[in-house]
Scaffold this motif. Structure first.
Motif, PDB file in Angstrom:
ATOM      1  N   MET A  80     -12.223 -11.219   3.850  1.00 56.43           N
ATOM      2  CA  MET A  80     -12.214 -10.513   5.126  1.00 56.43           C
ATOM      3  C   MET A  80     -10.926 -10.717   5.912  1.00 56.43           C
ATOM      4  SD  MET A  80     -16.158 -11.312   6.220  1.00 56.43           S
ATOM      5  CE  MET A  80     -15.911 -13.096   6.127  1.00 56.43           C
ATOM      6  N   GLY A  81      -9.789 -10.706   5.252  1.00 59.48           N
ATOM      7  CA  GLY A  81      -8.532 -10.783   5.968  1.00 59.48           C
ATOM      8  C   GLY A  81      -8.143 -12.191   6.376  1.00 59.48           C
ATOM      9  N   SER A 139      -6.665 -13.781   3.035  1.00 56.11           N
ATOM     10  CA  SER A 139      -5.918 -12.742   2.335  1.00 56.11           C
ATOM     11  C   SER A 139      -5.509 -13.287   0.971  1.00 56.11           C
ATOM     12  CB  SER A 139      -4.682 -12.336   3.142  1.00 56.11           C
ATOM     13  OG  SER A 139      -3.878 -13.469   3.403  1.00 56.11           O
ATOM     14  N   GLY A 182     -16.990  -1.504   5.215  1.00 59.91           N
ATOM     15  CA  GLY A 182     -15.600  -1.174   5.488  1.00 59.91           C
ATOM     16  C   GLY A 182     -14.974  -0.424   4.328  1.00 59.91           C
ATOM     17  N   ASN A 183     -13.673  -0.311   4.372  1.00 58.18           N
ATOM     18  CA  ASN A 183     -12.927   0.421   3.344  1.00 58.18           C
ATOM     19  C   ASN A 183     -12.175  -0.569   2.462  1.00 58.18           C
ATOM     20  OD1 ASN A 183     -11.924   2.655   1.977  1.00 58.18           O
ATOM     21  ND2 ASN A 183     -10.105   2.765   3.289  1.00 58.18           N
ATOM     22  N   GLN A 184     -12.915  -1.502   1.869  1.00 57.37           N
ATOM     23  CA  GLN A 184     -12.291  -2.548   1.065  1.00 57.37           C
ATOM     24  C   GLN A 184     -11.775  -1.997  -0.267  1.00 57.37           C
ATOM     25  OE1 GLN A 184     -15.528  -2.602   2.059  1.00 57.37           O
ATOM     26  NE2 GLN A 184     -16.017  -4.513   3.104  1.00 57.37           N
ATOM     27  N   PHE A 210     -21.073  -6.440   4.651  1.00 58.53           N
ATOM     28  CA  PHE A 210     -19.747  -6.213   5.229  1.00 58.53           C
ATOM     29  C   PHE A 210     -19.347  -4.776   4.905  1.00 58.53           C
ATOM     30  CE2 PHE A 210     -14.985  -7.004   5.089  1.00 58.53           C
ATOM     31  CZ  PHE A 210     -14.848  -7.030   6.464  1.00 58.53           C
ATOM     32  N   GLU A 247     -10.599  -6.781   2.206  1.00 57.65           N
ATOM     33  CA  GLU A 247     -10.443  -5.959   3.411  1.00 57.65           C
ATOM     34  C   GLU A 247      -8.992  -5.534   3.617  1.00 57.65           C
ATOM     35  OE1 GLU A 247     -11.443  -6.091   8.186  1.00 57.65           O
ATOM     36  OE2 GLU A 247     -11.266  -7.962   7.061  1.00 57.65           O
ATOM     37  N   GLU A 248      -8.066  -6.477   3.505  1.00 56.93           N
ATOM     38  CA  GLU A 248      -6.651  -6.181   3.731  1.00 56.93           C
ATOM     39  C   GLU A 248      -5.862  -6.580   2.480  1.00 56.93           C
ATOM     40  OE1 GLU A 248      -5.679  -8.374   7.218  1.00 56.93           O
ATOM     41  OE2 GLU A 248      -7.053  -7.247   8.503  1.00 56.93           O
ATOM     42  N   ILE A 295     -16.256 -11.610  -1.152  1.00 52.96           N
ATOM     43  CA  ILE A 295     -15.962 -10.808   0.030  1.00 52.96           C
ATOM     44  C   ILE A 295     -14.804 -11.472   0.774  1.00 52.96           C
ATOM     45  CG2 ILE A 295     -16.855  -9.848   2.183  1.00 52.96           C
ATOM     46  CD1 ILE A 295     -19.662 -10.050   0.987  1.00 52.96           C
TER      47      ILE A 295
END
Length: 270
Positions: free
Chosen positions: A74-75, A92, A17-19, A15, A36-37, A72
């Motif tokens: 992922m929102g 979240s 991204g900018n986690q 995965f 993630e978010e 992990i």
């Protein structure tokens, strides 16, 4: 990165991204949380909550089968997949100041985490190594999934997040849900497990059941039977430890239906 075989490679999610990344240790092993978010929440409290959950879970088996572990996240969403040294979940971070909000979330996370034992290492023989050219059928999803539902609540109780009464209320609701579907008159737990490829795995149709619900109830009944027969010197924890040691560590394979029953009866001294 090196994978010993295709099964290991396929079991490792990627995965990018900018986690936001948080970390903690349990027994000297690194655990990473990649969000993630992230939003606004108490980072220290999240780490503390997850660490207590992991410690309670690994204490059941007494051995950690990974060199590192990654959560992990992922929102928004609901659902996830377990892996041998990670989980990938659509979620979240909840309001950690509201127990009613985060207990449900934490039971979900505990469920996916305990799958690293009950599915990834303690597993029916059909669940790995996989034959990727066809479906892999098993009669034992009632234990692999339903048993993990039972353990997610035991883990939260042992970690101090749920009282005994709260656990019993959760199980009461599961039993009520099962008893209120007509499929209970037509489909067994093993049939529901085997039919997972062609039927909704949460039940709902008139002639089907949820192997999550019935499996959780059966897991509790199996635990109580073992405790009753051994007065109560043994429990379902002992079954899990034997399955882990004998089949994962020593034989390096899953167990058959008959071997599962043999271990349960041996622990219960039947």
């Amino acid at each position: 990165f090196f994978a010993a075989d295709f099964d290991v490679l396929y079991d490792c999610p990627i995965f990018i991204g900018n986690q936001e990344v948080l970390s903690f240790e349990v027994q000297g092993i690194d655990h990473v949380v990649a969000i993630e978010e992230p939003g606004s929440f108490d980072r220290d409290k999240l780490v503390s909550v997850l660490k207590r959950m992991v410690e309670a879970a690994v204490s059941i088996i007494g051995d950690i089968p990974y060199r590192h572990y990654t959560f992990i996240m992922m929102g928004e969403g609901r659902g996830g997949l377990e892996h041998q040294n990670s989980m990938a979940v659509f979620s979240s971070v909840p309001n950690l100041d509201d127990p009613n909000d985060y207990k449900g979330w934490l039971s979900f996370i505990a469920h996916e985490f305990f799958h690293l034992y009950n599915v990834k290492t303690i597993r029916p023989i059909a669940l790995g190594p996989f034959d990727y050219d066809k479906e892999n059928y098993t009669n034992m999803l009632w234990f692999s999934e339903g048993g993990t539902v039972y353990y997610e609540y035991l883990i939260l109780n042992r970690a101090g997040f749920m009282s005994r009464d709260e656990v019993l209320e959760k199980i009461q609701n599961i039993i009520r849900s099962y008893e209120n579907v007509p499929g209970r008159l037509y489909q067994s737990a093993t049939e529901a497990s085997f039919d997972a490829w062609i039927q909704p795995f949460f039940g709902g149709a008139d002639a089907t059941i949820s192997y999550y619900d019935k499996g959780a109830a059966l897991g509790m009944l199996l635990d109580l039977k073992i405790r009753h027969e051994t007065k109560p010197q043994k429990s379902l924890d002992d079954v899990m430890r034997i399955l882990y040691q004998k089949y994962y560590k020593e034989k390096k394979r899953g167990f058959t239906d008959e071997e599962f029953r043999d271990v349960c009866e041996s622990v219960a001294r039947l």
